[in-house]
Design a protein around this motif. Structure first.
Motif, PDB file in Angstrom:
ATOM      1  N   PRO A   5      17.625  -8.053   0.680  1.00  8.00           N
ATOM      2  CA  PRO A   5      17.822  -8.240   2.122  1.00  8.00           C
ATOM      3  C   PRO A   5      19.023  -9.136   2.402  1.00  8.00           C
ATOM      4  O   PRO A   5      18.974 -10.347   2.178  1.00  8.00           O
ATOM      5  CB  PRO A   5      16.513  -8.901   2.568  1.00  8.00           C
ATOM      6  CG  PRO A   5      16.032  -9.630   1.350  1.00  8.00           C
ATOM      7  CD  PRO A   5      16.476  -8.816   0.161  1.00  8.00           C
ATOM      8  N   PHE A   7      22.123  -9.988   5.340  1.00  7.35           N
ATOM      9  CA  PHE A   7      22.684  -9.784   6.664  1.00  7.35           C
ATOM     10  C   PHE A   7      24.185 -10.046   6.597  1.00  7.35           C
ATOM     11  O   PHE A   7      24.618 -11.067   6.055  1.00  7.35           O
ATOM     12  CB  PHE A   7      22.031 -10.728   7.673  1.00  7.35           C
ATOM     13  CG  PHE A   7      20.602 -10.376   7.984  1.00  7.35           C
ATOM     14  CD1 PHE A   7      20.291  -9.636   9.114  1.00  7.35           C
ATOM     15  CD2 PHE A   7      19.570 -10.774   7.142  1.00  7.35           C
ATOM     16  CE1 PHE A   7      18.977  -9.306   9.405  1.00  7.35           C
ATOM     17  CE2 PHE A   7      18.251 -10.451   7.427  1.00  7.35           C
ATOM     18  CZ  PHE A   7      17.957  -9.709   8.560  1.00  7.35           C
ATOM     19  N   PRO A 111      17.832  -0.580   8.065  1.00  7.40           N
ATOM     20  CA  PRO A 111      16.414  -0.908   8.256  1.00  7.40           C
ATOM     21  C   PRO A 111      15.981  -0.640   9.697  1.00  7.40           C
ATOM     22  O   PRO A 111      16.812  -0.484  10.593  1.00  7.40           O
ATOM     23  CB  PRO A 111      16.374  -2.410   7.956  1.00  7.40           C
ATOM     24  CG  PRO A 111      17.699  -2.894   8.464  1.00  7.40           C
ATOM     25  CD  PRO A 111      18.687  -1.791   8.149  1.00  7.40           C
ATOM     26  N   TYR A 113      14.697  -2.478  12.882  1.00  6.63           N
ATOM     27  CA  TYR A 113      14.945  -3.877  13.224  1.00  6.63           C
ATOM     28  C   TYR A 113      14.599  -4.169  14.676  1.00  6.63           C
ATOM     29  O   TYR A 113      14.513  -3.276  15.521  1.00  6.63           O
ATOM     30  CB  TYR A 113      16.401  -4.254  12.933  1.00  6.63           C
ATOM     31  CG  TYR A 113      17.412  -3.674  13.907  1.00  6.63           C
ATOM     32  CD1 TYR A 113      17.838  -4.412  15.017  1.00  6.63           C
ATOM     33  CD2 TYR A 113      17.953  -2.406  13.724  1.00  6.63           C
ATOM     34  CE1 TYR A 113      18.768  -3.893  15.908  1.00  6.63           C
ATOM     35  CE2 TYR A 113      18.879  -1.878  14.604  1.00  6.63           C
ATOM     36  CZ  TYR A 113      19.286  -2.622  15.693  1.00  6.63           C
ATOM     37  OH  TYR A 113      20.189  -2.108  16.584  1.00  6.63           O
ATOM     38  N   ARG A 115      15.988  -6.961  17.589  1.00  5.51           N
ATOM     39  CA  ARG A 115      17.018  -7.963  17.875  1.00  5.51           C
ATOM     40  C   ARG A 115      16.776  -8.586  19.235  1.00  5.51           C
ATOM     41  O   ARG A 115      16.594  -7.874  20.229  1.00  5.51           O
ATOM     42  CB  ARG A 115      18.410  -7.337  17.845  1.00  5.51           C
ATOM     43  CG  ARG A 115      19.491  -8.368  18.140  1.00  5.51           C
ATOM     44  CD  ARG A 115      20.875  -7.797  18.130  1.00  5.51           C
ATOM     45  NE  ARG A 115      21.830  -8.822  18.522  1.00  5.51           N
ATOM     46  CZ  ARG A 115      23.121  -8.589  18.748  1.00  5.51           C
ATOM     47  NH1 ARG A 115      23.613  -7.376  18.604  1.00  5.51           N
ATOM     48  NH2 ARG A 115      23.913  -9.584  19.110  1.00  5.51           N
ATOM     49  N   ALA A 120      17.562 -11.525  14.542  1.00  8.32           N
ATOM     50  CA  ALA A 120      17.321 -10.148  14.103  1.00  8.32           C
ATOM     51  C   ALA A 120      16.292 -10.169  12.976  1.00  8.32           C
ATOM     52  O   ALA A 120      16.439 -10.917  12.009  1.00  8.32           O
ATOM     53  CB  ALA A 120      18.611  -9.496  13.620  1.00  8.32           C
ATOM     54  N   ALA A 121      15.258  -9.363  13.124  1.00  9.68           N
ATOM     55  CA  ALA A 121      14.252  -9.186  12.072  1.00  9.68           C
ATOM     56  C   ALA A 121      14.331  -7.743  11.607  1.00  9.68           C
ATOM     57  O   ALA A 121      14.285  -6.821  12.428  1.00  9.68           O
ATOM     58  CB  ALA A 121      12.856  -9.511  12.593  1.00  9.68           C
ATOM     59  N   ALA A 122      14.453  -7.549  10.308  1.00 10.29           N
ATOM     60  CA  ALA A 122      14.638  -6.202   9.764  1.00 10.29           C
ATOM     61  C   ALA A 122      13.517  -5.858   8.791  1.00 10.29           C
ATOM     62  O   ALA A 122      12.990  -6.736   8.101  1.00 10.29           O
ATOM     63  CB  ALA A 122      15.994  -6.102   9.055  1.00 10.29           C
ATOM     64  N   CYS A 124      12.165  -2.914   5.851  1.00  9.87           N
ATOM     65  CA  CYS A 124      12.646  -1.884   4.936  1.00  9.87           C
ATOM     66  C   CYS A 124      11.540  -1.494   3.965  1.00  9.87           C
ATOM     67  O   CYS A 124      10.811  -2.359   3.470  1.00  9.87           O
ATOM     68  CB  CYS A 124      13.866  -2.422   4.184  1.00  9.87           C
ATOM     69  SG  CYS A 124      14.419  -1.399   2.822  1.00  9.87           S
ATOM     70  N   LYS A 137       7.900  -2.807  12.191  1.00 10.09           N
ATOM     71  CA  LYS A 137       8.635  -3.166  13.407  1.00 10.09           C
ATOM     72  C   LYS A 137       7.685  -3.272  14.598  1.00 10.09           C
ATOM     73  O   LYS A 137       7.725  -4.256  15.349  1.00 10.09           O
ATOM     74  CB  LYS A 137       9.716  -2.123  13.681  1.00 10.09           C
ATOM     75  CG  LYS A 137      10.484  -2.337  14.976  1.00 10.09           C
ATOM     76  CD  LYS A 137      11.529  -1.253  15.166  1.00 10.09           C
ATOM     77  CE  LYS A 137      12.232  -1.392  16.511  1.00 10.09           C
ATOM     78  NZ  LYS A 137      13.284  -0.357  16.700  1.00 10.09           N
TER      79      LYS A 137
END
Length: 228
Positions: A5, A7, A111, A113, A115, A120-122, A124, A137
């Motif tokens: 992970p 970013f 992913p 996500y 925002r 931002a939370a992703a 996968c 999500k």
């Protein structure tokens, strides 16, 4: 295979999407959401892609020279062999590449996500199942809210002040107290409440009221925030 992970900053980064259909459009939307400068190249490009602000559209077949100077490339054509060719060229040139639905030709994946502002939370699944990523999500929509985005911006604005006034070993506690106060109240804490926390934990006891060093009203002081 689990993906690392990571970013990355894409603001004003030159990115290329090869393909002009619905899948390409979704990739373009994500890249634009994070400020990338996107070029789309395909013989046929959907009108909906052309309507996206900040996107340059070129109506022709892909050429290898199109890859020059790109931060990342998305191969979203309907030709698996061509997507593989694009991936190989990108890897030879040290360019990050995503080939849609071809995990073996991907350096990264998109992913699911959420925002909110700069937060931002992703999610996968390692490319195994988009349904799993979408489930994660949905489960986190009530956690990653507009309020969380506003609190993150508020805390970010305080970093320099906290570094100057609070001993290093106490800084995490300051941020945590302000965060928890805001979450409990459903709004960004009032400026006086934040000043009081800083006063309590200041390293030399010589607290002076903060004036004009930051403006908390930008972050919705006193405003209740519904989950987004």
């Amino acid at each position: 295979m689990a993906y690392f992970p990571m970013f990355i900053e894409l603001q004003n980064a030159p990115c290329l999407v090869l393909g002009g259909g619905g899948i390409a459009r979704r990739k373009v939307m994500v890249l634009r959401d994070f400020g990338a400068l996107v070029t789309v190249i395909a013989p046929e490009i959907q009108a909906s892609i052309r309507q996206i602000s900040g996107v340059k559209c070129i109506d022709r077949e892909y050429q290898r020279e199109d890859l020059m100077g790109r931060r990342l490339v998305v191969a979203a054509t309907d030709n698996a062999a061509l997507n593989h060719e694009i991936s190989e060229a990108c890897r030879a040139g040290g360019i990050l590449v995503n080939a849609v639905d071809q995990p073996e030709d991907c350096d990264f994946i998109f992913p699911a996500y959420i925002r909110k502002g700069e937060v931002a939370a992703a999610f996968c699944s390692g490319g195994q199942s988009p349904a799993v990523a979408q489930y994660l999500k949905r489960q986190n929509h009530d956690v990653v809210t507009d309020l969380v985005g506003q609190l993150a911006e508020c805390l970010g604005s305080l970093r320099q002040l906290v570094r100057e006034r609070i001993p290093q070993q106490e800084r995490k506690a300051v941020y945590e107290r302000i965060l928890q106060m805001g979450l409990a109240a459903g709004r960004v804490p009032e400026q006086t409440a934040i000043q009081n926390i800083i006063k309590e934990m200041e390293k030399d006891g010589s607290y002076e009221a903060v004036k004009d060093e930051w403006d908390i009203t930008r972050y919705g002081e006193g405003k209740s925030c519904e989950s987004g």
